[in-house]
Write an enzyme that holds these catalytic residues in place. Structure first.
Site, PDB file in Angstrom:
ATOM      1  N   HIS A 138       0.737  -1.258   0.122  1.00 37.10           N
ATOM      2  CA  HIS A 138      -0.070  -0.215   0.246  1.00 37.10           C
ATOM      3  C   HIS A 138       0.947   1.248   0.024  1.00 37.10           C
ATOM      4  CE1 HIS A 138      -2.913   2.941   1.317  1.00 37.10           C
ATOM      5  NE2 HIS A 138      -3.773   2.152   1.111  1.00 37.10           N
ATOM      6  N   GLU A 167      -4.080   2.120  -7.202  1.00 36.38           N
ATOM      7  CA  GLU A 167      -4.591   3.089  -6.245  1.00 36.38           C
ATOM      8  C   GLU A 167      -3.630   4.236  -6.574  1.00 36.38           C
ATOM      9  OE1 GLU A 167      -6.732   1.682  -2.743  1.00 36.38           O
ATOM     10  OE2 GLU A 167      -4.485   1.725  -2.136  1.00 36.38           O
TER      11      GLU A 167
HETATM   12  C1  PEP Z   1      -6.753   3.094   0.514  1.00 37.45           C
HETATM   13  O1  PEP Z   1      -5.963   3.692   1.406  1.00 37.45           O
HETATM   14  O2  PEP Z   1      -6.475   2.033   0.190  1.00 37.45           O
HETATM   15  C2  PEP Z   1      -7.764   4.014   0.176  1.00 37.45           C
HETATM   16  C3  PEP Z   1      -8.172   3.774  -1.296  1.00 37.45           C
HETATM   17  O3  PEP Z   1      -8.357   4.837   0.783  1.00 37.45           O
HETATM   18  P1  PEP Z   1      -9.593   5.808   0.355  1.00 37.45           P
HETATM   19  O4  PEP Z   1     -10.864   5.179   0.248  1.00 37.45           O
HETATM   20  O5  PEP Z   1      -9.871   6.715   1.878  1.00 37.45           O
HETATM   21  O6  PEP Z   1      -9.323   6.940  -0.490  1.00 37.45           O
END
Ligand code: PEP
Length: 255
Positions: free
Chosen positions: A103, A181
């Site tokens: 992450h 992400e």
């Molecule tokens: C995450 O930390 O994996 C994430 C997607 O956070 P958020 O949904 O708060 O953007």
């Protein structure tokens, strides 16, 4: 019923007590139980995995089909002099089936490199845990366009999944998940355009054949469907909204 989409809840370092973790999960459980086509992977802080897992289990002792337990990290060694380490064997013993690896917050605050991500993903897979490997470009890269983002992601994928990207090496049929992400979208309220996320998900699938791809970054009950209705996107990794039982319930039902 076949599971169609995956929603993974990344609770990060929340909530503050086991009691609150149990209350949050109990509220979500009632909502998810009526949507068997969605797999809900709950990733609490590691110290709460046991108590959340107990709530997930049916009276027969099994975890009901549309739920799975996830960890937010996994170390690559199973046992030994590795202070603070929690490896695949310990997690499996608690009923964990998935582990988030790499992450952006682990990369930023804990110094994780692509090489460490690769070791963790390989160990998880060998230990019977499905890796959810996170990749994502920073804003200064995305500003230059989708092609620049793809180049950045290609390096992360090549290094982070070196040992397991090829389905023959990882074992045909073995589940592997990549979470796309974009770093600038996490926790910012500035989610990626769903059409762009779908293009990048398709790109990830060409690089990692057979992998499922989740989108993560400011997903909420109002935008989740725009991602999950795409064939290229197999679900979502949800941070902030997974801590609000009502919002998370709506996410599950909206899909
Ligand atoms: C995450 O930390 O994996 C994430 C997607 O956070 P958020 O949904 O708060 O953007």
């Amino acid at each position: 019923m076949a599971i169609k989409k995956i929603i993974a809840a990344n609770w990060k370092e929340n909530p503050g007590t086991a009691k609150e973790a149990e209350a949050l999960f109990s509220a979500v459980m009632r909502a998810a139980a009526s949507v068997p086509s969605v797999r809900v992977v709950v990733c609490p802080p590691s110290v709460f995995i046991g108590s959340v897992g107990n709530l997930m289990r049916t009276q027969a002792g099994r975890i009901s089909a549309n739920f799975a337990l996830g960890a937010q990290d996994v170390f690559w060694e199973d046992e030994g002099a590795f202070t603070g380490g929690v490896g695949p064997r310990i997690l499996r013993g608690l009923g964990v089936r998935y582990a988030i690896i790499g992450h952006s917050e682990r990369r930023r605050f804990f110094g994780e490199t692509d090489e460490m991500v690769e070791r963790k993903a390989r160990a998880a897979r060998e230990g019977g845990i499905v890796p959810i490997v996170c990749v994502g470009e920073p804003h200064e890269v995305r500003r230059k366009g989708i092609a620049a983002a793809k180049r950045f992601l290609a390096v992360q994928l090549r290094k982070g999944l070196k040992g397991i990207a090829d389905p023959d090496r990882r074992g045909k049929g073995k589940e592997l998940i990549v979470a796309y992400e974009p770093v600038w979208a996490i926790g910012s309220g500035n989610n990626d355009r769903p059409a762009d996320a779908a293009v990048i998900a398709a790109f990830i699938k060409t690089m990692v054949p057979g992998a499922k791809v989740l989108y993560g970054g400011s997903v909420n009950e109002g935008n989740v469907r725009e991602y999950t209705q795409s064939d290229e996107i197999d679900g979502a990794l949800v941070g902030g909204a997974s801590l609000k039982a009502d919002a998370f319930k709506k996410i599950i039902h909206t899909i």
